[in-house]
Design an enzyme around this catalytic site. Sequence first.
Site, PDB file in Angstrom:
ATOM      1  N   ASP A   1       0.816  -1.325   0.006  1.00  0.00           N
ATOM      2  CA  ASP A   1       0.083   0.092  -0.033  1.00  0.00           C
ATOM      3  C   ASP A   1       0.997   1.303   0.003  1.00  0.00           C
ATOM      4  OD1 ASP A   1      -1.521   2.366   0.793  1.00  0.00           O
ATOM      5  OD2 ASP A   1      -2.990   0.923   1.460  1.00  0.00           O
ATOM      6  N   HIS A   2       1.206   1.599  -1.173  1.00  0.00           N
ATOM      7  CA  HIS A   2       2.216   2.779  -1.439  1.00  0.00           C
ATOM      8  C   HIS A   2       1.955   4.214  -0.311  1.00  0.00           C
ATOM      9  CE1 HIS A   2      -0.314   5.044  -4.219  1.00  0.00           C
ATOM     10  NE2 HIS A   2       0.305   5.925  -3.938  1.00  0.00           N
TER      11      HIS A   2
ATOM     12  N   HIS B   1      -5.799   2.726   1.049  1.00  0.00           N
ATOM     13  CA  HIS B   1      -4.963   3.816   1.649  1.00  0.00           C
ATOM     14  C   HIS B   1      -5.372   4.537   2.785  1.00  0.00           C
ATOM     15  CE1 HIS B   1      -2.929   3.300  -2.097  1.00  0.00           C
ATOM     16  NE2 HIS B   1      -3.396   3.724  -2.905  1.00  0.00           N
TER      17      HIS B   1
HETATM   18  C1  BG6 Z   1      -3.399   4.662  -6.505  1.00  0.00           C
HETATM   19  C2  BG6 Z   1      -5.030   4.804  -7.218  1.00  0.00           C
HETATM   20  O1  BG6 Z   1      -3.404   3.697  -5.572  1.00  0.00           O
HETATM   21  O2  BG6 Z   1      -3.233   5.722  -5.697  1.00  0.00           O
HETATM   22  C3  BG6 Z   1      -5.066   5.722  -7.903  1.00  0.00           C
HETATM   23  O3  BG6 Z   1      -5.262   3.520  -7.736  1.00  0.00           O
HETATM   24  C4  BG6 Z   1      -4.574   7.218  -7.239  1.00  0.00           C
HETATM   25  O4  BG6 Z   1      -6.242   5.967  -8.569  1.00  0.00           O
HETATM   26  C5  BG6 Z   1      -3.255   6.932  -6.619  1.00  0.00           C
HETATM   27  O5  BG6 Z   1      -4.410   8.142  -8.127  1.00  0.00           O
HETATM   28  C6  BG6 Z   1      -2.897   8.166  -5.715  1.00  0.00           C
HETATM   29  O6  BG6 Z   1      -1.783   8.028  -5.365  1.00  0.00           O
HETATM   30  P1  BG6 Z   1      -0.829   9.359  -4.942  1.00  0.00           P
HETATM   31  O7  BG6 Z   1       0.654   8.786  -4.241  1.00  0.00           O
HETATM   32  O8  BG6 Z   1      -0.665  10.088  -6.225  1.00  0.00           O
HETATM   33  O9  BG6 Z   1      -1.610   9.990  -3.827  1.00  0.00           O
END
Ligand code: BG6
Length: 457
Positions: free
Chosen positions: A171-172, A234
């Site tokens: 989960d980045h 997230h």
């Molecule tokens: C991803 C989603 O996990 O996270 C995307 O699938 C979203 O839809 C993205 O745009 C948002 O990531 P960040 O790091 O740009 O907030």
Amino acid sequence: MKNKTAITLFGGTGDLTYRKLLPALYNLTVLGKLADDFKIVVIGRRAYTQSEYIDIARTWVKEYARTKFDDEQFDAYAERIIYFKMDMTNEDDYEMLQAFYAEQDIQNHVYYFAVAPSFFITITNGLKKYCSENNAKVIIEKPFGEDLEKAGILNDELAKFFNQDEIYHIDHYLGKEMIQNILSLRFENIIFKGIWNKDFIENVQITAAETVGVGTRASYYDKSGALKDMVQNHLLQVLSLVAMEEPKEEGSRSIHESQYNLLSALKPIEDVHESLVMAQYEGYLQEQNIPADSKTETYAALKLFVDNERWEGVPFFIRTGKKLEKRETQVVVQFKSVGTSPGNVLIIKIQPEEGVYFQFNAKKPGTEQELQPISLDFCQSCILENIVNTPEAYERLLDACFREDRALFSQWNQIVESWTFVNKLIAKYEEQGSPLYTYEQGSKGPKEADNLVDWVK
Ligand code: BG6
């Protein structure tokens, strides 16, 4: 040389590999974090030659790597990369892959499933059939399944080849610097630690606003929508860190236990008219490959409660949407007020600016005894040294996986709890026939979301 380690990227010609994984692995190489004989096996169906692929990789790394691009460093990095052409949906091709691993003496594996969830089981079966002698870990992208039931099936299938402690659910958001910082801010400051509860906190607001739209991801996104794409993973992970009890001990096991306890204490939302606002941006139906009658939400805002002593009666608000006015992810903690004075506000700024903002009351200079809100605003990402020293989320998470540090990965039992919450919410939404609002592109989102709470910024 014996016993090499390799990361194998399934989905090697996909967006995630190009934008995130190859640049992250380049950074780790430049920082000297990978063994000299560590290999990067890139799986793709297209007939690229090795040098064609390296040329493509060079362009992406140049554009997206956090560390300064250097041709010599890149050439050294490129030595690690091997483009391997195969069809990941054809089980027999895994025999070829295994032969290649044997020829290269690669025995320790990290498999990265950077592909749509519908391929996870296919790949696992291929690996199981031919590559079962390996010492392996697997990194799986979100969404893990499309709902609770499918997540369960997927988990069972993966369990036939990988042990639970070999599965890394990525989960980045957990790799973002300021999300990592939440626990330090909460537990290492007496001024916050002592008042982080229902007696002092009025509400908590978690926002992830994006300016981008659905882009080229229609086939995935239209089946998913904001609740499954952002909230289920997230934002509930962020909530768990903001609201959990202090871990009893150091280490990932204790953190995971606290997160799990919090997620399992989420009260199911009963009345969606009162607690949920779903909306779609104007023009979504005209986006490429989106069905003209799509009811998918590109925005969701919700109010929820946590059923435990610490948070009794404290509402938590979550909102996220695409094509909004600005990109901003933050956690706002709205404290209660003293008498008629405005309550203090703490903002954990996650992106694009990273930092902490705190608002409190002081006397307005002058002869009158008047109050004014004043603030301390710390911009962590404004300091060059911090930018240089802050790993990008994927870089941090890949490094953590290689070191078998599981703290930054979500656990299966947490995924079960968050799917349970989101599935029940979707079922209520459908059952109670709540509307799907629309909002203008570039706006703050649907005005109906303002009925949930007075959003701070
Ligand atoms: C991803 C989603 O996990 O996270 C995307 O699938 C979203 O839809 C993205 O745009 C948002 O990531 P960040 O790091 O740009 O907030």
